[in-house]
Design an enzyme around this catalytic site. Structure first.
Site, short mmCIF file in Angstrom:
data_model
loop_
_atom_site.label_atom_id
_atom_site.label_comp_id
_atom_site.label_asym_id
_atom_site.label_seq_id
_atom_site.Cartn_x
_atom_site.Cartn_y
_atom_site.Cartn_z
N THR A 62 -8.12 -5.38 11.54
CA THR A 62 -9.31 -5.54 12.38
C THR A 62 -10.57 -5.72 11.53
O THR A 62 -10.60 -5.33 10.35
CB THR A 62 -9.52 -4.30 13.27
OG1 THR A 62 -9.54 -3.12 12.44
CG2 THR A 62 -8.42 -4.16 14.29
N LYS A 95 -13.50 -3.78 3.34
CA LYS A 95 -13.92 -4.27 2.00
C LYS A 95 -15.10 -3.48 1.46
O LYS A 95 -16.16 -4.02 1.14
CB LYS A 95 -14.25 -5.76 2.03
CG LYS A 95 -13.05 -6.64 2.35
CD LYS A 95 -13.38 -8.11 2.18
CE LYS A 95 -12.21 -9.02 2.52
NZ LYS A 95 -11.91 -9.10 3.96
N ILE A 99 -20.88 2.61 -4.52
CA ILE A 99 -20.57 3.80 -5.31
C ILE A 99 -19.79 4.80 -4.46
O ILE A 99 -19.84 4.76 -3.22
CB ILE A 99 -21.84 4.46 -5.89
CG1 ILE A 99 -22.79 4.89 -4.76
CG2 ILE A 99 -22.53 3.53 -6.88
CD1 ILE A 99 -23.90 5.84 -5.21
N GLY A 100 -19.09 5.73 -5.12
CA GLY A 100 -18.21 6.66 -4.43
C GLY A 100 -18.88 7.42 -3.30
O GLY A 100 -18.34 7.52 -2.18
O1 S5P Z 1 -8.81 -12.81 0.07
C1 S5P Z 1 -8.92 -12.56 1.26
C2 S5P Z 1 -8.93 -11.24 1.72
C3 S5P Z 1 -8.96 -11.01 3.09
S1 S5P Z 1 -8.78 -9.38 3.61
N1 S5P Z 1 -8.94 -13.57 2.17
C4 S5P Z 1 -9.02 -13.35 3.52
O2 S5P Z 1 -9.03 -14.31 4.29
N2 S5P Z 1 -9.06 -12.05 4.01
C5 S5P Z 1 -9.16 -11.77 5.45
O3 S5P Z 1 -8.01 -12.28 6.08
C6 S5P Z 1 -10.36 -12.39 6.16
O4 S5P Z 1 -11.43 -11.46 6.21
C7 S5P Z 1 -9.82 -12.70 7.55
O5 S5P Z 1 -9.99 -11.58 8.39
C8 S5P Z 1 -8.33 -12.91 7.34
C9 S5P Z 1 -7.88 -14.36 7.29
O6 S5P Z 1 -8.01 -14.98 8.52
P1 S5P Z 1 -7.42 -16.44 8.82
O7 S5P Z 1 -7.89 -16.73 10.20
O8 S5P Z 1 -8.00 -17.38 7.80
O9 S5P Z 1 -5.92 -16.33 8.72
#
Ligand code: S5P
Length: 264
Positions: A62, A95, A99-100
Protein backbone atom coordinates in the site's frame (compact mmCIF):
# COMPACT_ATOMS: atom_id res chain seq x y z
CA UNK A 1 25.27 -13.10 -7.52
CA UNK A 2 24.42 -16.31 -9.29
CA UNK A 3 22.87 -18.42 -6.54
CA UNK A 4 19.80 -20.56 -6.87
CA UNK A 5 17.77 -19.99 -3.71
CA UNK A 6 16.30 -22.95 -1.85
CA UNK A 7 12.60 -23.75 -1.77
CA UNK A 8 10.25 -21.44 0.09
CA UNK A 9 9.38 -24.43 2.26
CA UNK A 10 12.93 -25.01 3.45
CA UNK A 11 13.51 -21.28 3.98
CA UNK A 12 10.31 -21.18 6.04
CA UNK A 13 12.05 -23.42 8.57
CA UNK A 14 15.42 -21.68 8.72
CA UNK A 15 15.02 -17.95 8.10
CA UNK A 16 16.36 -15.77 10.96
CA UNK A 17 13.33 -13.43 10.77
CA UNK A 18 10.04 -14.60 12.34
CA UNK A 19 8.19 -12.36 9.90
CA UNK A 20 9.95 -13.99 6.93
CA UNK A 21 9.09 -17.45 8.23
CA UNK A 22 5.43 -16.39 8.46
CA UNK A 23 5.60 -14.98 4.92
CA UNK A 24 7.08 -18.18 3.45
CA UNK A 25 4.36 -20.20 5.20
CA UNK A 26 1.67 -18.10 3.52
CA UNK A 27 3.40 -18.45 0.13
CA UNK A 28 3.59 -22.23 0.45
CA UNK A 29 0.00 -22.59 1.68
CA UNK A 30 -1.49 -20.33 -1.01
CA UNK A 31 1.05 -21.22 -3.72
CA UNK A 32 1.68 -17.63 -4.64
CA UNK A 33 4.71 -15.34 -4.82
CA UNK A 34 2.64 -12.38 -6.01
CA UNK A 35 2.46 -9.03 -4.21
CA UNK A 36 -0.12 -6.66 -5.64
CA UNK A 37 0.68 -2.97 -5.35
CA UNK A 38 -2.47 -0.98 -4.60
CA UNK A 39 -1.71 2.57 -5.68
CA UNK A 40 -5.29 3.91 -5.55
CA UNK A 41 -6.91 7.11 -4.31
CA UNK A 42 -10.14 5.84 -2.78
CA UNK A 43 -10.63 3.63 0.24
CA UNK A 44 -13.62 1.90 -1.36
CA UNK A 45 -11.51 0.87 -4.36
CA UNK A 46 -8.64 -0.18 -2.12
CA UNK A 47 -10.75 -2.42 0.08
CA UNK A 48 -12.70 -3.86 -2.83
CA UNK A 49 -9.48 -4.84 -4.61
CA UNK A 50 -8.13 -6.39 -1.42
CA UNK A 51 -11.24 -8.49 -0.93
CA UNK A 52 -11.39 -9.71 -4.54
CA UNK A 53 -7.65 -10.27 -5.12
CA UNK A 54 -6.88 -11.56 -1.61
CA UNK A 55 -6.94 -15.24 -2.59
CA UNK A 56 -4.14 -14.77 -5.17
CA UNK A 57 -1.54 -12.83 -3.20
CA UNK A 58 0.88 -13.36 -0.33
CA UNK A 59 1.29 -9.61 0.27
CA UNK A 60 -0.57 -6.41 -0.54
CA UNK A 61 1.60 -3.34 -0.85
CA UNK A 62 0.00 0.00 0.00
CA UNK A 63 0.77 3.71 -0.25
CA UNK A 64 -1.77 4.88 2.32
CA UNK A 65 -0.66 8.49 1.96
CA UNK A 66 -2.27 8.68 -1.51
CA UNK A 67 -5.74 7.65 -0.29
CA UNK A 68 -7.82 10.87 -0.44
CA UNK A 69 -10.47 9.77 2.04
CA UNK A 70 -8.12 7.99 4.48
CA UNK A 71 -9.03 7.49 8.10
CA UNK A 72 -7.53 4.92 10.41
CA UNK A 73 -10.90 3.45 11.34
CA UNK A 74 -12.23 3.19 7.79
CA UNK A 75 -9.06 1.98 6.03
CA UNK A 76 -6.70 0.26 8.45
CA UNK A 77 -9.25 -1.61 10.53
CA UNK A 78 -11.02 -3.26 7.54
CA UNK A 79 -7.67 -3.91 5.84
CA UNK A 80 -6.41 -5.79 8.89
CA UNK A 81 -9.66 -7.79 9.05
CA UNK A 82 -9.24 -8.72 5.36
CA UNK A 83 -5.63 -9.76 5.97
CA UNK A 84 -6.96 -12.35 8.41
CA UNK A 85 -9.81 -13.41 6.12
CA UNK A 86 -7.52 -13.99 3.11
CA UNK A 87 -4.24 -14.78 4.94
CA UNK A 88 -1.89 -12.18 3.47
CA UNK A 89 0.64 -9.74 4.89
CA UNK A 90 0.44 -5.96 4.58
CA UNK A 91 3.40 -3.93 3.29
CA UNK A 92 3.17 -0.16 3.64
CA UNK A 93 5.65 1.10 1.05
CA UNK A 94 6.77 4.10 3.16
CA UNK A 95 10.40 4.30 1.96
CA UNK A 96 11.71 5.87 5.15
CA UNK A 97 14.85 7.95 4.57
CA UNK A 98 15.66 10.00 7.70
CA UNK A 99 17.70 9.74 10.91
CA UNK A 100 16.77 7.03 13.42
CA UNK A 101 14.89 9.25 15.84
CA UNK A 102 12.73 10.81 13.12
CA UNK A 103 11.87 7.56 11.34
CA UNK A 104 10.91 6.01 14.67
CA UNK A 105 8.33 8.79 15.09
CA UNK A 106 7.16 8.53 11.48
CA UNK A 107 6.73 4.75 11.87
CA UNK A 108 4.77 4.90 15.13
CA UNK A 109 2.87 8.22 15.13
CA UNK A 110 0.80 10.64 13.08
CA UNK A 111 -2.44 9.59 11.43
CA UNK A 112 -1.02 6.41 9.85
CA UNK A 113 0.73 4.72 12.83
CA UNK A 114 2.25 2.30 10.33
CA UNK A 115 3.93 -0.02 12.79
CA UNK A 116 0.61 -0.95 14.38
CA UNK A 117 -0.77 -2.66 11.27
CA UNK A 118 1.85 -3.03 8.54
CA UNK A 119 3.78 -6.29 8.83
CA UNK A 120 6.43 -5.09 6.39
CA UNK A 121 7.82 -1.67 5.60
CA UNK A 122 10.87 -0.42 3.71
CA UNK A 123 13.63 2.14 4.03
CA UNK A 124 16.45 3.67 2.06
CA UNK A 125 19.92 2.79 3.31
CA UNK A 126 21.18 6.32 2.64
CA UNK A 127 21.19 7.56 6.29
CA UNK A 128 23.22 4.56 7.54
CA UNK A 129 22.55 2.05 10.35
CA UNK A 130 20.59 4.47 12.56
CA UNK A 131 17.58 4.16 10.27
CA UNK A 132 17.35 0.43 11.01
CA UNK A 133 17.89 0.97 14.73
CA UNK A 134 15.18 3.65 14.88
CA UNK A 135 12.59 1.55 13.06
CA UNK A 136 13.44 -1.55 15.10
CA UNK A 137 13.10 0.42 18.33
CA UNK A 138 9.70 1.67 17.17
CA UNK A 139 8.52 -1.86 16.41
CA UNK A 140 9.72 -3.21 19.76
CA UNK A 141 8.07 -0.36 21.64
CA UNK A 142 4.64 -0.65 20.03
CA UNK A 143 3.95 -4.32 19.27
CA UNK A 144 4.81 -7.92 20.12
CA UNK A 145 3.73 -9.02 16.62
CA UNK A 146 6.28 -9.88 13.94
CA UNK A 147 7.52 -6.92 11.93
CA UNK A 148 10.02 -6.83 9.09
CA UNK A 149 12.03 -4.27 7.16
CA UNK A 150 13.21 -4.33 3.55
CA UNK A 151 16.06 -2.06 2.49
CA UNK A 152 15.94 -0.55 -0.98
CA UNK A 153 19.13 -2.00 -2.46
CA UNK A 154 18.23 -1.44 -6.13
CA UNK A 155 15.39 0.43 -7.81
CA UNK A 156 13.44 -0.30 -10.97
CA UNK A 157 13.50 3.26 -12.25
CA UNK A 158 15.67 4.47 -15.11
CA UNK A 159 18.91 6.09 -13.98
CA UNK A 160 18.63 4.84 -10.39
CA UNK A 161 21.64 5.77 -8.25
CA UNK A 162 21.25 2.63 -6.12
CA UNK A 163 23.82 0.50 -7.95
CA UNK A 164 27.28 -0.99 -7.43
CA UNK A 165 28.91 0.08 -4.21
CA UNK A 166 25.67 1.60 -2.85
CA UNK A 167 23.92 -1.74 -3.33
CA UNK A 168 26.82 -3.66 -1.74
CA UNK A 169 26.88 -1.32 1.27
CA UNK A 170 23.11 -1.70 1.64
CA UNK A 171 23.54 -5.48 1.85
CA UNK A 172 26.26 -5.00 4.47
CA UNK A 173 23.91 -2.79 6.52
CA UNK A 174 21.18 -5.43 6.49
CA UNK A 175 23.59 -7.95 8.02
CA UNK A 176 23.54 -5.95 11.26
CA UNK A 177 20.03 -7.10 12.18
CA UNK A 178 18.70 -10.00 10.09
CA UNK A 179 15.92 -10.74 12.57
CA UNK A 180 14.28 -7.46 11.51
CA UNK A 181 15.91 -6.59 8.16
CA UNK A 182 14.83 -9.73 6.36
CA UNK A 183 15.48 -8.73 2.75
CA UNK A 184 15.60 -6.16 -0.01
CA UNK A 185 13.66 -4.35 -2.63
CA UNK A 186 15.93 -5.32 -5.49
CA UNK A 187 16.11 -6.48 -9.08
CA UNK A 188 18.57 -9.34 -8.46
CA UNK A 189 19.45 -11.91 -5.84
CA UNK A 190 21.71 -10.32 -3.21
CA UNK A 191 23.90 -11.72 -0.44
CA UNK A 192 26.21 -14.71 -0.07
CA UNK A 193 25.16 -18.33 -0.68
CA UNK A 194 24.88 -19.02 3.06
CA UNK A 195 22.67 -15.96 3.63
CA UNK A 196 18.92 -15.77 3.10
CA UNK A 197 17.58 -12.37 2.15
CA UNK A 198 14.04 -12.21 0.78
CA UNK A 199 14.08 -10.34 -2.54
CA UNK A 200 10.91 -8.42 -3.43
CA UNK A 201 10.95 -7.00 -6.95
CA UNK A 202 8.90 -4.14 -8.41
CA UNK A 203 9.00 -3.02 -12.01
CA UNK A 204 7.30 -6.21 -13.20
CA UNK A 205 4.85 -6.18 -16.10
CA UNK A 206 3.94 -8.57 -18.89
CA UNK A 207 2.52 -6.02 -21.32
CA UNK A 208 4.29 -2.64 -21.00
CA UNK A 209 8.05 -1.92 -21.02
CA UNK A 210 7.84 1.51 -19.33
CA UNK A 211 5.32 4.09 -18.09
CA UNK A 212 6.63 7.39 -19.46
CA UNK A 213 7.82 8.52 -15.99
CA UNK A 214 10.95 6.40 -15.60
CA UNK A 215 9.46 3.11 -14.51
CA UNK A 216 11.01 0.11 -16.31
CA UNK A 217 9.28 -3.27 -16.53
CA UNK A 218 10.75 -6.75 -16.75
CA UNK A 219 8.74 -9.94 -17.16
CA UNK A 220 7.85 -12.18 -14.23
CA UNK A 221 10.25 -14.83 -15.50
CA UNK A 222 13.15 -12.39 -15.88
CA UNK A 223 12.63 -11.29 -12.28
CA UNK A 224 12.20 -14.74 -10.72
CA UNK A 225 14.95 -16.47 -12.70
CA UNK A 226 17.24 -13.61 -11.62
CA UNK A 227 16.56 -14.41 -7.98
CA UNK A 228 13.41 -12.52 -7.08
CA UNK A 229 11.33 -14.29 -4.41
CA UNK A 230 8.23 -12.12 -4.67
CA UNK A 231 7.14 -10.08 -7.68
CA UNK A 232 5.41 -6.76 -7.04
CA UNK A 233 2.84 -5.82 -9.68
CA UNK A 234 0.68 -2.70 -9.70
CA UNK A 235 -0.67 -1.30 -12.95
CA UNK A 236 -0.15 -4.60 -14.78
CA UNK A 237 -3.01 -5.91 -12.64
CA UNK A 238 -5.10 -2.93 -11.51
CA UNK A 239 -4.31 -0.40 -14.27
CA UNK A 240 -6.99 1.31 -16.36
CA UNK A 241 -9.01 -1.05 -18.50
CA UNK A 242 -7.67 -4.23 -16.92
CA UNK A 243 -9.62 -7.11 -15.39
CA UNK A 244 -7.88 -7.33 -12.00
CA UNK A 245 -8.95 -10.88 -11.14
CA UNK A 246 -7.91 -12.27 -14.53
CA UNK A 247 -4.59 -10.40 -14.37
CA UNK A 248 -3.91 -11.43 -10.76
CA UNK A 249 -4.38 -15.09 -11.76
CA UNK A 250 -2.15 -14.59 -14.79
CA UNK A 251 0.69 -13.07 -12.73
CA UNK A 252 0.22 -15.54 -9.88
CA UNK A 253 0.44 -18.49 -12.29
CA UNK A 254 3.46 -17.00 -14.08
CA UNK A 255 5.26 -16.30 -10.80
CA UNK A 256 4.68 -19.77 -9.43
CA UNK A 257 5.71 -21.46 -12.70
CA UNK A 258 8.97 -19.47 -12.78
CA UNK A 259 9.64 -20.37 -9.15
CA UNK A 260 9.11 -24.09 -9.81
CA UNK A 261 11.37 -23.86 -12.88
CA UNK A 262 14.09 -22.20 -10.76
CA UNK A 263 14.02 -25.10 -8.27
CA UNK A 264 14.83 -27.67 -10.96
O1 S5P B 1 12.37 0.38 -7.18
C1 S5P B 1 11.18 0.46 -6.93
C2 S5P B 1 10.71 0.30 -5.62
C3 S5P B 1 9.33 0.31 -5.39
S1 S5P B 1 8.80 -0.09 -3.81
N1 S5P B 1 10.27 0.63 -7.93
C4 S5P B 1 8.92 0.69 -7.71
O2 S5P B 1 8.16 0.84 -8.67
N2 S5P B 1 8.43 0.56 -6.42
C5 S5P B 1 6.98 0.64 -6.14
O3 S5P B 1 6.34 -0.43 -6.81
C6 S5P B 1 6.29 1.91 -6.60
O4 S5P B 1 6.24 2.84 -5.53
C7 S5P B 1 4.90 1.43 -6.99
O5 S5P B 1 4.04 1.46 -5.86
C8 S5P B 1 5.10 -0.02 -7.39
C9 S5P B 1 5.16 -0.27 -8.89
O6 S5P B 1 3.93 -0.04 -9.49
P1 S5P B 1 3.64 -0.43 -11.03
O7 S5P B 1 2.26 0.09 -11.26
O8 S5P B 1 4.68 0.26 -11.87
O9 S5P B 1 3.73 -1.93 -11.12
Amino acid sequence: SNITPKSYESRMATHPSPLARRLFKIMVEKQTNLCVSLDVYSKAELLQLVDTLGPYVCVFKTHVDIVDDFSYESVVEPLVALSKKHNFLIFEDRKFADIGSTVKSQYTSGIYKIVRWSHITNAHALPGPGIIDGLYAGAKEVTDDERGLLLLAEMSSKGSLATGEYTDKTVALARGNTEFTFGFIAQNRLGEPDEDFVIMTPGVGLDAKSDGLGQQYRTVDEAVSGGSDIVIVGRGIIGKGRDPIAEAKRYRDAGWASYLARLK
